[in-house]
Structures are given as structure tokens and as C-alpha cells.
Write an enzyme that holds these catalytic residues in place. Structure first.
Site, PDB file in Angstrom:
ATOM      1  N   GLY A  14     -57.736   1.531 122.573  1.00  0.00           N
ATOM      2  CA  GLY A  14     -57.883   2.748 121.779  1.00  0.00           C
ATOM      3  C   GLY A  14     -56.997   3.834 122.347  1.00  0.00           C
ATOM      4  N   GLY A  17     -53.630   9.388 121.946  1.00  0.00           N
ATOM      5  CA  GLY A  17     -52.488  10.287 122.052  1.00  0.00           C
ATOM      6  C   GLY A  17     -52.545  11.135 123.307  1.00  0.00           C
ATOM      7  N   GLY A  18     -53.515  10.834 124.191  1.00  0.00           N
ATOM      8  CA  GLY A  18     -53.637  11.540 125.452  1.00  0.00           C
ATOM      9  C   GLY A  18     -53.107  10.711 126.608  1.00  0.00           C
ATOM     10  N   VAL A  19     -53.059  11.324 127.787  1.00  0.00           N
ATOM     11  CA  VAL A  19     -52.485  10.647 128.950  1.00  0.00           C
ATOM     12  C   VAL A  19     -53.366   9.499 129.437  1.00  0.00           C
ATOM     13  CG1 VAL A  19     -53.517  12.275 130.598  1.00  0.00           C
ATOM     14  CG2 VAL A  19     -51.448  11.015 131.223  1.00  0.00           C
ATOM     15  N   ASP A  20     -54.681   9.645 129.366  1.00  0.00           N
ATOM     16  CA  ASP A  20     -55.570   8.616 129.899  1.00  0.00           C
ATOM     17  C   ASP A  20     -55.425   7.286 129.159  1.00  0.00           C
ATOM     18  OD1 ASP A  20     -56.600  10.361 131.797  1.00  0.00           O
ATOM     19  OD2 ASP A  20     -58.181  11.064 130.474  1.00  0.00           O
ATOM     20  N   SER A  21     -55.505   7.326 127.841  1.00  0.00           N
ATOM     21  CA  SER A  21     -55.399   6.084 127.080  1.00  0.00           C
ATOM     22  C   SER A  21     -53.985   5.524 127.128  1.00  0.00           C
ATOM     23  CB  SER A  21     -55.843   6.306 125.628  1.00  0.00           C
ATOM     24  OG  SER A  21     -55.100   7.333 124.999  1.00  0.00           O
ATOM     25  N   CYS A 103     -70.207   9.150 118.831  1.00  0.00           N
ATOM     26  CA  CYS A 103     -68.864   8.662 118.518  1.00  0.00           C
ATOM     27  C   CYS A 103     -68.586   7.381 119.288  1.00  0.00           C
ATOM     28  CB  CYS A 103     -67.833   9.725 118.850  1.00  0.00           C
ATOM     29  SG  CYS A 103     -66.131   9.222 118.517  1.00  0.00           S
ATOM     30  N   GLY A 127     -59.645   4.714 127.614  1.00  0.00           N
ATOM     31  CA  GLY A 127     -59.248   5.489 128.780  1.00  0.00           C
ATOM     32  C   GLY A 127     -60.399   6.193 129.459  1.00  0.00           C
ATOM     33  N   CYS A 199     -62.658  16.915 118.227  1.00  0.00           N
ATOM     34  CA  CYS A 199     -61.275  17.099 117.769  1.00  0.00           C
ATOM     35  C   CYS A 199     -61.159  18.042 116.594  1.00  0.00           C
ATOM     36  CB  CYS A 199     -60.669  15.749 117.390  1.00  0.00           C
ATOM     37  SG  CYS A 199     -59.147  15.872 116.429  1.00  0.00           S
TER      38      CYS A 199
END
Length: 360
Positions: A14, A17-21, A103, A127, A199
């Protein structure tokens, strides 16, 4: 790291669009998995602006840089029903929900998990800063190595069947290490700020969002002695421990911050108090009831010595559980303040997240 990783097994990651994932996908590819990046499209109200298209574009750019396939899964219906509608319903009842918990259960480890398995994935991955461990009998969900970023609190309600096929590549890393890995590999998300809250809210407060669906009415602010000292925009919009959003008109020269310690939805009043007030502690809780429990590796034993938390990043609290046919009773070793109906109370044994429930 996750135990028993096998080369060329398929994993759907999954990617938000973030750094973790982004780094989760990178680590899994480096570990030898056949990785597919997946953006999960949720529900976004027409009257607010959400940057989901930009997030999806960033996820696509990372997938392209990693040379992995990229998919978009539409979870709009489930997100609206299980997260947004639930959130509005809970606030309307005067409770304070955890939308991230719902979620995770219904969208990330519900719609996404089922779609990934149906498409031939052996695992899904996210992430989250958490760990999965397994022994001969049971799986265990554990806190992440980075205690400041540990997200097991939001995972207590995930169905165990989904967790058996889940990987958490970031479990043994600190946040600063993840940033460093992203920069070293020139990922476009390396310096991207962490997302905050839900979000679709963007820069709009939760109170503003809820007010679009329900009609809160102005009410009175009371002190611990029942005297009217101000006004507020609607009791349903407040949670225990909150110190902003209401107006105190009767002030002294040495007033200290006041916190919401009680509310009456029928009378539409909130009660606020300074922590130095002699009546502040009367609102503390020695025990609470939890419902809709979900247990991952095992259900706690009666009166077992446990650790719990009822807010994210809250220090763990010593407690015991008792149970009857309908709910569990959580008995704190010491009285607790700002315990809020609708929030998640999560139960731990050492660093293992056993599960939890919703505070009644």
C-alpha cells in the site's frame, strides 16, 4: 525484520505517496520479493480539497523509480460507509471516534487485502511502524522499534486473518533511518512531510467538517460547581481533555488553562476545569467499560497484569481486565483523566499488542 521472507513471493504494498510506504516497497524489493505498488483511493467530499491526486502521483513516481508495477484500487464505497459515516455517527452521539482504526480494519486490511489476495499476492505490506512475529501456534503483533512512531495502537482492530499475510518492513527501523534510506536512494518522497489526521480534511478542522453534516447548537460552558462561565458551539464537537474551541467570559486575573472534563449532550453543556481546581480529580476514571473487542494472539486472562493506553503515543498504563457476557471492564492501577467514549483502548503484554476495544 519479518520472519521467513522467501524470494520471489508476491507482495502488494500500500503506497500512500509518503516516505514510509515508499521505503517499505524499496526494502521488500531489495529482500527479493516480487513487489507491486498499490494506491488505495478513498472517499473525498466535494466541498473540500484533498491532495490525493498529488499523493498518487508521488506514489507512481516512486514505483517507476523502483521499476515495479503500479495499481490503483478504488475503496471509495467502503471508506465512506465504514470510516466517514461511522465518524459522523459517533460525533453525533457525543463520542470521539478513531477513524484511522476503522480505516485500517475495513480499507487497508479489508478492501486492499482482499483485492491483493484475489490478484495473486502472497502478502500485503504497509508502512506502519509495527512488527509481526510468529511462533508454532499464534501470530503476534508487536510495537515498532521506534516507540515514538509505533502504530500498533491503530492496528488493534485488524482481523487476524489479514495479519497472517501482512508484512511490516519498517518495524525494526527508526524514522530518521527511513528518511536516510529514502534520500540515499533518491526517492522523491524523501523530504515529504508526514500526513496529519484524516486526508480529506486538508486544512479544515474536524469540528468544521462534522458541522457540515450535523447541526450543533451553541450551549453553555460550566465550571465544576455548575456555574455558567461561557459558551461553546456544540457539546458534541468536544472531547475530554480539550482546552480550545470554547469561550470563557468570566475570567480572573490569574486564570490557568481549562480543560473539558464532562459534557451533557442532552442539555448541550460542557464542564471545564483547571487542573489545580479541587474538583478536577473527581472526573478521573478508576475503570472503564470497553465493547466491540478484537483479540489478535490471545484474549487476556481474568485479572492478568497488563499495560493499556487510550490515546496514541500515551505512556503505557498498568491495568487489569475483567469480563462479562457483553463487555470487558478495564481497571486502572491509578485513576486516569480525560478517558473518552468512542476512543480505542488498546491492551498490551510487554511489547505485544493483544488487541483492544472501544470505550463505552
Amino acid at each position: 525484520m519479518v520472519n521467513k521472507w522467501s524470494e520471489k513471493e508476491k507482495v502488494f504494498v500500500g503506497m500512500s505517496g509518503g516516505v514510509d510506504s515508499s521505503v517499505a516497497a524499496l526494502l521488500l524489493k531489495e529482500a527479493g520479493f516480487e513487489v507491486t505498488g498499490v494506491f488505495i483511493r478513498g472517499w473525498y467530499p466535494e466541498f473540500l480539497t484533498c491532495n490525493w491526486k498529488e499523493d498518487r502521483r508521488d506514489a507512481m513516481r516512486v514505483a517507476a523509480a523502483l521499476d515495479i508495477p503500479f495499481l490503483t484500487i478504488n475503496a471509495e464505497e467502503s471508506y465512506k460507509r465504514e470510516v466517514v459515516d461511522y465518524m459522523i455517527s459517533e460525533y453525533s452521539r457525543g463520542r470521539t471516534p478513531n477513524p484511522d482504526v476503522m480505516c485500517n480494519r475495513h480499507v487497508k486490511f479489508g478492501v486492499f487485502y482482499k483485492e491483493a489476495i484475489n490478484r495473486g499476492a502472497d502478502y500485503i505490506a504497509t508502512g506502519h511502524y509495527a512488527k509481526m512475529d510468529s511462533n508454532s501456534e499464534e501470530i503476534e503483533l508487536k510495537m515498532g522499534e521506534d516507540r515514538n512512531k509505533d502504530q500498533s495502537y491503530f492496528l488493534w482492530n485488524v482481523d487476524k486473518s489479514a495479519l497472517t499475510s501482512t508484512l511490516f518492513p519498517l518495524g525494526n527501523y527508526k524514522k530518521e533511518e527511513i528518511r536516510s534510506i529514502a534520500k540515499k536512494n533518491n526517492l522523491v518522497t524523501a523530504n515529504k512531510k508526514d500526513s496529519q489526521g484524516v486526508c480529506f480534511l486538508g486544512k479544515v478542522s474536524m469540528k468544521e467538517f462534522i458541522s457540515h453534516y450535523v447541526s450543533p447548537k451553541e450551549g453553555e460552558v460550566l465550571d465544576p460547581y455548575g456555574e455558567v462561565i461561557g459558551y461553546h458551539p456544540g457539546a458534541m464537537l468536544f472531547t475530554y481533555g480539550e482546552r480550545k474551541g470554547f469561550t470563557v467570559t468570566k475570567k480572573g486575573t490569574e486564570d490557568k488553562p481549562r480543560y473539558v472534563v464532562a459534557k451533557d449532550i442532552e442539555k448541550n453543556t460542557i464542564t471545564v476545569a483547571e487542573k489545580t481546581n479541587d474538583k478536577f480529580s473527581k472526573y478521573n476514571k478508576e475503570k472503564v467499560l470497553i465493547e466491540n473487542t478484537n483479540w489478535i494472539s490471545r484474549e487476556p486472562e481474568e485479572s492478568e497484569e497488563l499495560l493499556v493506553r487510550y490515546r496514541y503515543r500515551q505512556p503505557l498504563i498498568r491495568a487489569k481486565l475483567q469480563k462479562n457476557d457483553e463487555y470487558h471492564i478495564v481497571i486502572f492501577d491509578e485513576p486516569q483523566e480525560s478517558v473518552t467514549s468512542g476512543q480505542s483502548l488498546v491492551v498490551y503484554k510487554d511489547d505485544v499488542c493483544l488487541g483492544g476495544g472501544i470505550i463505552m
